[in-house]
Design a protein around this motif. Structure first.
Motif, PDB file in Angstrom:
ATOM      1  N   TYR A   1       9.822   6.415  -5.529  1.00  0.00           N
ATOM      2  CA  TYR A   1       9.286   5.858  -4.290  1.00  0.00           C
ATOM      3  C   TYR A   1       8.842   6.967  -3.339  1.00  0.00           C
ATOM      4  O   TYR A   1       7.791   6.866  -2.694  1.00  0.00           O
TER       5      TYR A   1
ATOM      6  N   ALA B   1      -4.083  -1.990  -9.111  1.00  0.00           N
ATOM      7  CA  ALA B   1      -3.130  -1.032  -9.637  1.00  0.00           C
ATOM      8  C   ALA B   1      -3.111  -1.038 -11.147  1.00  0.00           C
ATOM      9  O   ALA B   1      -2.963  -0.005 -11.803  1.00  0.00           O
TER      10      ALA B   1
ATOM     11  N   ARG C   1       3.876   4.855  -8.648  1.00  0.00           N
ATOM     12  CA  ARG C   1       5.182   4.243  -8.905  1.00  0.00           C
ATOM     13  C   ARG C   1       5.198   3.515 -10.245  1.00  0.00           C
ATOM     14  O   ARG C   1       6.171   3.584 -11.002  1.00  0.00           O
ATOM     15  N   VAL C   2       4.119   2.807 -10.533  1.00  0.00           N
ATOM     16  CA  VAL C   2       4.033   2.114 -11.821  1.00  0.00           C
ATOM     17  C   VAL C   2       4.077   3.122 -12.965  1.00  0.00           C
ATOM     18  O   VAL C   2       4.779   2.934 -13.960  1.00  0.00           O
TER      19      VAL C   2
ATOM     20  N   ASP D   1       1.473   2.982  -5.066  1.00  0.00           N
ATOM     21  CA  ASP D   1       1.967   1.999  -6.034  1.00  0.00           C
ATOM     22  C   ASP D   1       1.522   2.332  -7.452  1.00  0.00           C
ATOM     23  O   ASP D   1       2.241   2.073  -8.414  1.00  0.00           O
TER      24      ASP D   1
ATOM     25  N   SER E   1      14.193   0.820   0.429  1.00  0.00           N
ATOM     26  CA  SER E   1      13.046   0.280  -0.303  1.00  0.00           C
ATOM     27  C   SER E   1      13.266   0.313  -1.806  1.00  0.00           C
ATOM     28  O   SER E   1      12.667  -0.481  -2.545  1.00  0.00           O
TER      29      SER E   1
ATOM     30  N   GLY F   1       5.630   8.281  -4.478  1.00  0.00           N
ATOM     31  CA  GLY F   1       4.561   7.364  -4.123  1.00  0.00           C
ATOM     32  C   GLY F   1       4.186   7.448  -2.651  1.00  0.00           C
ATOM     33  O   GLY F   1       3.012   7.388  -2.294  1.00  0.00           O
TER      34      GLY F   1
ATOM     35  N   VAL G   1       6.867  -3.795  -9.516  1.00  0.00           N
ATOM     36  CA  VAL G   1       6.237  -3.346  -8.277  1.00  0.00           C
ATOM     37  C   VAL G   1       5.515  -4.513  -7.603  1.00  0.00           C
ATOM     38  O   VAL G   1       5.570  -4.680  -6.380  1.00  0.00           O
TER      39      VAL G   1
ATOM     40  N   TRP H   1      13.258  -2.974  -5.179  1.00  0.00           N
ATOM     41  CA  TRP H   1      12.567  -2.608  -6.416  1.00  0.00           C
ATOM     42  C   TRP H   1      13.537  -2.629  -7.584  1.00  0.00           C
ATOM     43  O   TRP H   1      13.219  -3.118  -8.675  1.00  0.00           O
TER      44      TRP H   1
ATOM     45  N   GLU I   1       8.127  -6.764  -6.067  1.00  0.00           N
ATOM     46  CA  GLU I   1       8.702  -6.115  -4.888  1.00  0.00           C
ATOM     47  C   GLU I   1       7.750  -6.214  -3.702  1.00  0.00           C
ATOM     48  O   GLU I   1       8.161  -6.452  -2.566  1.00  0.00           O
ATOM     49  N   ARG I   2       6.453  -6.066  -3.972  1.00  0.00           N
ATOM     50  CA  ARG I   2       5.465  -6.208  -2.910  1.00  0.00           C
ATOM     51  C   ARG I   2       5.394  -7.652  -2.405  1.00  0.00           C
ATOM     52  O   ARG I   2       5.226  -7.902  -1.209  1.00  0.00           O
TER      53      ARG I   2
END
Length: 346
Positions: free
Chosen positions: A92, A2, A112-113, A109, A68, A95, A130, A72, A133-134
């Motif tokens: 989100y 990512a 999202r970043v 992702d 979700s 994404g 991120v 985050w 969170e993952r």
């Protein structure tokens, strides 16, 4: 992955990966289809409760996406960059739309970043949040799975033993990977030495900073974990709804024990959206209670509900670029890079 894609403006240098995933998904689905009986794919006597469970599954799927955004947000608070749930939910959803609907090699992702960078003023913090969170999934999912086995120890015996042992192996691998990643990320000599770099390696340093802060602020770590467990639990409920839509009978503890394992294997970057991998895992795990075709249908219905809800991310994807640093919660210092004005980790 990512980080490098984001640094290049969201473009991947390996478009062939997309086609490899398609081939893997098609191959796995073809293999499964050749071994199932199509008369088991749909319920023979649908009734009002079928629609009720379907509506509930869609509602919980959407609720899961709302949830979700919570872990985050808690992860972003670790970097002192609080952002509203509304903004993060928009990111989100966008994404999810990219990851599940658009035929693209750019993962959700990555988007999202990119979007979170606009909302926080720091690409490093966005990436690290991120990533953290993952990482919560590496703990939350095995915890839920083990809870299912504790609720029904008989899953480790008889016809269910093979699938249960495989699920436990997945749980063990996830927890081991989490420990290894945290040890590497927490080490000042390993990940910590990248925190002052100017190139893409600064992202590694940002993750180190986040892990170090969680170590020094255990309450924030607990908040992130609780949020993650709530989100992952919603996934279990969605699968439970899918099973009841099809009129199947699977013990609730089995659903709790196996769904997290399926969720972990389906994110392996070997297929498109987990197609084939998810369905194959469900066929293995649910074999003691349902036919292969029925387990296959559960996987397709699970994916279909996620796909339908992901379509709600189209507006966020279209207009999300307009969201900027003004969306950051009041009091956040959006221009400060992670780790700035703080003592180096020792």
């Amino acid at each position: 992955m990512a980080a490098t894609e984001t640094a290049r403006g969201g473009r991947t240098s390996r478009p062939w990966v997309f086609w490899v995933r398609i081939v893997v998904s098609v191959g796995l689905l073809a293999l499964l289809v050749s071994k199932i009986h199509f008369d088991n794919l749909v319920p023979k006597h649908p009734h009002v409760s079928t629609l009720a469970y379907l509506a509930a599954g869609l509602a919980v799927t959407f609720g899961g996406l709302v949830l979700s955004a919570w872990p985050w947000q808690r992860a972003l608070c670790v970097f002192d960059t609080p952002v509203s749930i509304r903004v993060l939910l928009s990111h989100y959803l966008a994404g999810q739309f990219v990851g599940n609907v658009l035929p693209s090699t750019i993962g959700g992702d990555v988007l999202r970043v990119s979007r979170a960078s606009n909302s926080t003023g720091s690409t490093s913090s966005a990436f690290a949040s991120v990533a953290l969170e993952r990482l919560t999934g590496f703990l939350a999912l095995p915890l839920l799975s083990l809870l299912g086995f504790l609720a029904m120890p008989s899953l480790l015996e008889g016809k269910a033993a093979r699938g249960s042992h495989f699920a436990l192996i997945i749980d063990a691998i996830s927890l081991t990977a989490l420990v290894v990643i945290l040890l590497l990320a927490a080490s000042p000599r390993l990940a910590g030495r990248f925190r002052d770099r100017e190139n893409w390696m600064r992202f590694i340093g940002a993750v180190h900073l986040g892990v170090d802060r969680l170590r020094r602020r255990p309450r924030e770590g607990v908040a992130v974990l609780v949020a993650a467990v709530a989100y992952q639990a919603s996934t279990v409920v969605v699968v439970w709804c899918a099973i009841h839509v099809l009129g199947l009978h699977v013990p609730n503890a089995a659903v709790l024990a196996y769904t997290p394992a399926v969720a972990m294997v389906q994110v392996l970057p070997i297929s498109l959206g987990g197609l084939g991998v998810r369905e194959g895992a469900l066929v293995l795990f649910l074999r003691p209670w349902v036919a292969s075709g029925q387990a296959f249908a559960v996987g397709l219905l699970w994916y279909a509900m996620l796909l339908v809800v992901s379509l709600l991310g189209a507006p966020s994807f279209a207009v999300g670029h307009r969201l900027g640093v003004t969306d950051v919660a009041d009091g956040a210092e959006t221009s400060r890079a992670p780790g700035e004005d703080e003592e180096p980790a020792r």
